[in-house]
Motif scaffolding. Structure first.
Motif, PDB file in Angstrom:
ATOM      1  N   ALA A  11       6.397  -2.653  -0.582  1.00 42.76           N
ATOM      2  CA  ALA A  11       5.123  -2.160  -0.036  1.00 42.76           C
ATOM      3  C   ALA A  11       4.781  -0.811  -0.631  1.00 42.76           C
ATOM      4  O   ALA A  11       3.634  -0.522  -0.974  1.00 42.76           O
ATOM      5  CB  ALA A  11       5.211  -2.073   1.491  1.00 42.76           C
ATOM      6  N   GLU A  14       3.678  -1.191  -4.232  1.00 45.11           N
ATOM      7  CA  GLU A  14       2.315  -1.727  -4.304  1.00 45.11           C
ATOM      8  C   GLU A  14       1.280  -0.631  -4.061  1.00 45.11           C
ATOM      9  O   GLU A  14       0.243  -0.579  -4.714  1.00 45.11           O
ATOM     10  CB  GLU A  14       2.126  -2.837  -3.267  1.00 45.11           C
ATOM     11  CG  GLU A  14       2.640  -4.177  -3.749  1.00 45.11           C
ATOM     12  CD  GLU A  14       2.537  -5.263  -2.698  1.00 45.11           C
ATOM     13  OE1 GLU A  14       2.349  -4.930  -1.507  1.00 45.11           O
ATOM     14  OE2 GLU A  14       2.659  -6.439  -3.071  1.00 45.11           O
ATOM     15  N   LYS A  15       1.586   0.225  -3.100  1.00 50.46           N
ATOM     16  CA  LYS A  15       0.661   1.313  -2.781  1.00 50.46           C
ATOM     17  C   LYS A  15       0.508   2.234  -3.991  1.00 50.46           C
ATOM     18  O   LYS A  15      -0.598   2.636  -4.337  1.00 50.46           O
ATOM     19  CB  LYS A  15       1.231   2.088  -1.581  1.00 50.46           C
ATOM     20  CG  LYS A  15       0.192   2.733  -0.771  1.00 50.46           C
ATOM     21  CD  LYS A  15       0.583   3.227   0.599  1.00 50.46           C
ATOM     22  CE  LYS A  15       2.006   3.286   1.012  1.00 50.46           C
ATOM     23  NZ  LYS A  15       2.132   3.873   2.360  1.00 50.46           N
ATOM     24  N   LEU A  17       0.950   1.398  -7.030  1.00 49.34           N
ATOM     25  CA  LEU A  17       0.237   0.632  -8.057  1.00 49.34           C
ATOM     26  C   LEU A  17      -1.281   0.718  -7.840  1.00 49.34           C
ATOM     27  O   LEU A  17      -2.044   0.930  -8.789  1.00 49.34           O
ATOM     28  CB  LEU A  17       0.705  -0.828  -8.005  1.00 49.34           C
ATOM     29  CG  LEU A  17       0.127  -1.790  -9.035  1.00 49.34           C
ATOM     30  CD1 LEU A  17       0.560  -1.414 -10.444  1.00 49.34           C
ATOM     31  CD2 LEU A  17       0.574  -3.223  -8.731  1.00 49.34           C
ATOM     32  N   PHE A  18      -1.720   0.566  -6.591  1.00 49.13           N
ATOM     33  CA  PHE A  18      -3.159   0.680  -6.288  1.00 49.13           C
ATOM     34  C   PHE A  18      -3.686   2.043  -6.729  1.00 49.13           C
ATOM     35  O   PHE A  18      -4.733   2.145  -7.365  1.00 49.13           O
ATOM     36  CB  PHE A  18      -3.391   0.544  -4.776  1.00 49.13           C
ATOM     37  CG  PHE A  18      -3.491  -0.868  -4.282  1.00 49.13           C
ATOM     38  CD1 PHE A  18      -4.560  -1.671  -4.647  1.00 49.13           C
ATOM     39  CD2 PHE A  18      -2.541  -1.385  -3.422  1.00 49.13           C
ATOM     40  CE1 PHE A  18      -4.668  -2.970  -4.166  1.00 49.13           C
ATOM     41  CE2 PHE A  18      -2.641  -2.684  -2.937  1.00 49.13           C
ATOM     42  CZ  PHE A  18      -3.700  -3.476  -3.311  1.00 49.13           C
ATOM     43  N   VAL A  19      -2.947   3.098  -6.371  1.00 52.72           N
ATOM     44  CA  VAL A  19      -3.387   4.452  -6.705  1.00 52.72           C
ATOM     45  C   VAL A  19      -3.444   4.629  -8.219  1.00 52.72           C
ATOM     46  O   VAL A  19      -4.414   5.167  -8.766  1.00 52.72           O
ATOM     47  CB  VAL A  19      -2.451   5.500  -6.051  1.00 52.72           C
ATOM     48  CG1 VAL A  19      -2.754   6.894  -6.579  1.00 52.72           C
ATOM     49  CG2 VAL A  19      -2.595   5.464  -4.534  1.00 52.72           C
ATOM     50  N   ASP A 126       0.243   8.108   0.032  1.00 54.35           N
ATOM     51  CA  ASP A 126      -0.191   8.313   1.422  1.00 54.35           C
ATOM     52  C   ASP A 126      -1.251   9.405   1.533  1.00 54.35           C
ATOM     53  O   ASP A 126      -2.178   9.295   2.333  1.00 54.35           O
ATOM     54  CB  ASP A 126       1.016   8.665   2.306  1.00 54.35           C
ATOM     55  CG  ASP A 126       1.844   7.428   2.624  1.00 54.35           C
ATOM     56  OD1 ASP A 126       1.259   6.323   2.665  1.00 54.35           O
ATOM     57  OD2 ASP A 126       3.061   7.561   2.818  1.00 54.35           O
ATOM     58  N   LEU A 129      -4.612   8.167   0.757  1.00 50.88           N
ATOM     59  CA  LEU A 129      -5.215   7.359   1.831  1.00 50.88           C
ATOM     60  C   LEU A 129      -5.649   8.208   3.021  1.00 50.88           C
ATOM     61  O   LEU A 129      -6.194   7.692   3.991  1.00 50.88           O
ATOM     62  CB  LEU A 129      -4.241   6.284   2.302  1.00 50.88           C
ATOM     63  CG  LEU A 129      -4.137   5.058   1.400  1.00 50.88           C
ATOM     64  CD1 LEU A 129      -3.269   3.993   2.047  1.00 50.88           C
ATOM     65  CD2 LEU A 129      -5.530   4.475   1.109  1.00 50.88           C
TER      66      LEU A 129
ATOM     67  N   ALA B  11       1.719  -1.607   6.406  1.00 44.69           N
ATOM     68  CA  ALA B  11       1.686  -1.830   4.952  1.00 44.69           C
ATOM     69  C   ALA B  11       0.668  -2.907   4.603  1.00 44.69           C
ATOM     70  O   ALA B  11      -0.078  -2.790   3.630  1.00 44.69           O
ATOM     71  CB  ALA B  11       3.075  -2.227   4.455  1.00 44.69           C
ATOM     72  N   PHE B  18      -7.119  -1.214   0.597  1.00 46.83           N
ATOM     73  CA  PHE B  18      -7.309  -0.980  -0.837  1.00 46.83           C
ATOM     74  C   PHE B  18      -8.251  -2.038  -1.419  1.00 46.83           C
ATOM     75  O   PHE B  18      -9.174  -1.721  -2.161  1.00 46.83           O
ATOM     76  CB  PHE B  18      -5.966  -1.067  -1.584  1.00 46.83           C
ATOM     77  CG  PHE B  18      -5.150   0.193  -1.584  1.00 46.83           C
ATOM     78  CD1 PHE B  18      -5.594   1.317  -2.250  1.00 46.83           C
ATOM     79  CD2 PHE B  18      -3.924   0.246  -0.934  1.00 46.83           C
ATOM     80  CE1 PHE B  18      -4.831   2.474  -2.278  1.00 46.83           C
ATOM     81  CE2 PHE B  18      -3.152   1.398  -0.955  1.00 46.83           C
ATOM     82  CZ  PHE B  18      -3.607   2.518  -1.625  1.00 46.83           C
TER      83      PHE B  18
END
Lengths: 172, 172
Positions: A11, A14-15, A17-19, A126, A129, B11, B18
């Motif tokens: 998780a 992945e976060k 990766l999005f950023v 974080d 977000l 998560a 996203f």
């Protein structure tokens, strides 16, 4: 079957990766502006992008001022060149206000982008977000998409929009 | 202290957030093109966006063809209007190829966007992070950012770029 630890790590990856995807898109647009600035002459930059439309220098100042505004809205600090806001955001191209020279603007453009990059490197997924500084706690609780990363998505599209116009200066 | 279940749910919610941010940015650009199409006359759309540059109708066809191409690259199916690729992607504005009428193009634009929206609604966050159809398994293992969501980020910026040029048709 994945363990809980592996799930947590997945998780988190992945976060990040999005950023990374969003920052990469921003950097791609910046590189395209950089490339354009290398390719156009001073005379081309001074010209209107189309008859009666904004000049190249105005759009460069406008993009620089918008990028500078990312510093306060993302909570990174004050603008580096606050005088750009009045010239390139609150007033149109054909105002009486004196503009910085193209060389000064290019320097500001590079300095502001370097400052942003420096802050981005230290910002965790974080933190991206978390809410940006122009939204209230109350509104953010109801609208969690009004976060810092969303500001960058929006500014990236804004930059692409004007890059399309700046491209008209190159004669291509 | 959060329980493991709460962490997992958090998560998953973040991942959906996203994806929502990226799709919202895409829809925002689409709405702006829709608004522009309402505001410009047929004559304005037929004109060049700037002297010697692409016409409004060519850019509308180009954006429509690129959106149509999202269907295969995102694994949603075949293009709805495959003939647009040759006219608006592989050939320039001043080719000898006959273009569809503006009314036809507007209809294609709306149909393709509706089809995309329909697929987007059925696509989970995990599916968005899967590889798109133009990248190999091997490359994707090394470069996990080459996923479907990244294609949409890139196409959104592409649309903004040409929207900036189309805006010159409106006289604003």
């Amino acid at each position: 079957m994945k363990t809980q630890l592996e799930k947590n790590e997945g998780a988190s990856a992945e976060k990040e990766l999005f950023v990374k995807m969003v920052i990469d898109a921003w950097e791609t647009q910046n590189s395209r502006v950089d490339k354009l600035l290398e390719d156009v002459s001073i005379e081309q930059l001074q010209a209107e992008t189309a008859p009666g439309k904004n000049s190249g220098i105005y759009l460069l100042g406008h993009l620089t001022a918008v990028s500078d505004g990312l510093l306060p809205i993302l909570g990174f600090g004050e603008r580096l060149q606050p005088e750009l806001e009045n010239i390139f955001l609150k007033n149109p191209d054909k105002s009486e206000l004196e503009k910085p020279s193209i060389d000064e603007l290019k320097r500001y453009w590079n300095e502001i982008n370097a400052a942003l990059r420096n802050h981005f490197d230290k910002t965790s997924a974080d933190e991206w977000l978390a809410k940006h500084t122009a939204v209230s706690d109350e509104d953010f609780a109801k609208e969690p998409h009004r976060n810092k990363l969303n500001v960058l998505i929006s500014r990236t599209n804004h930059q692409s929009y004007h890059l399309g116009q700046l491209a008209f200066l190159t004669g291509k």
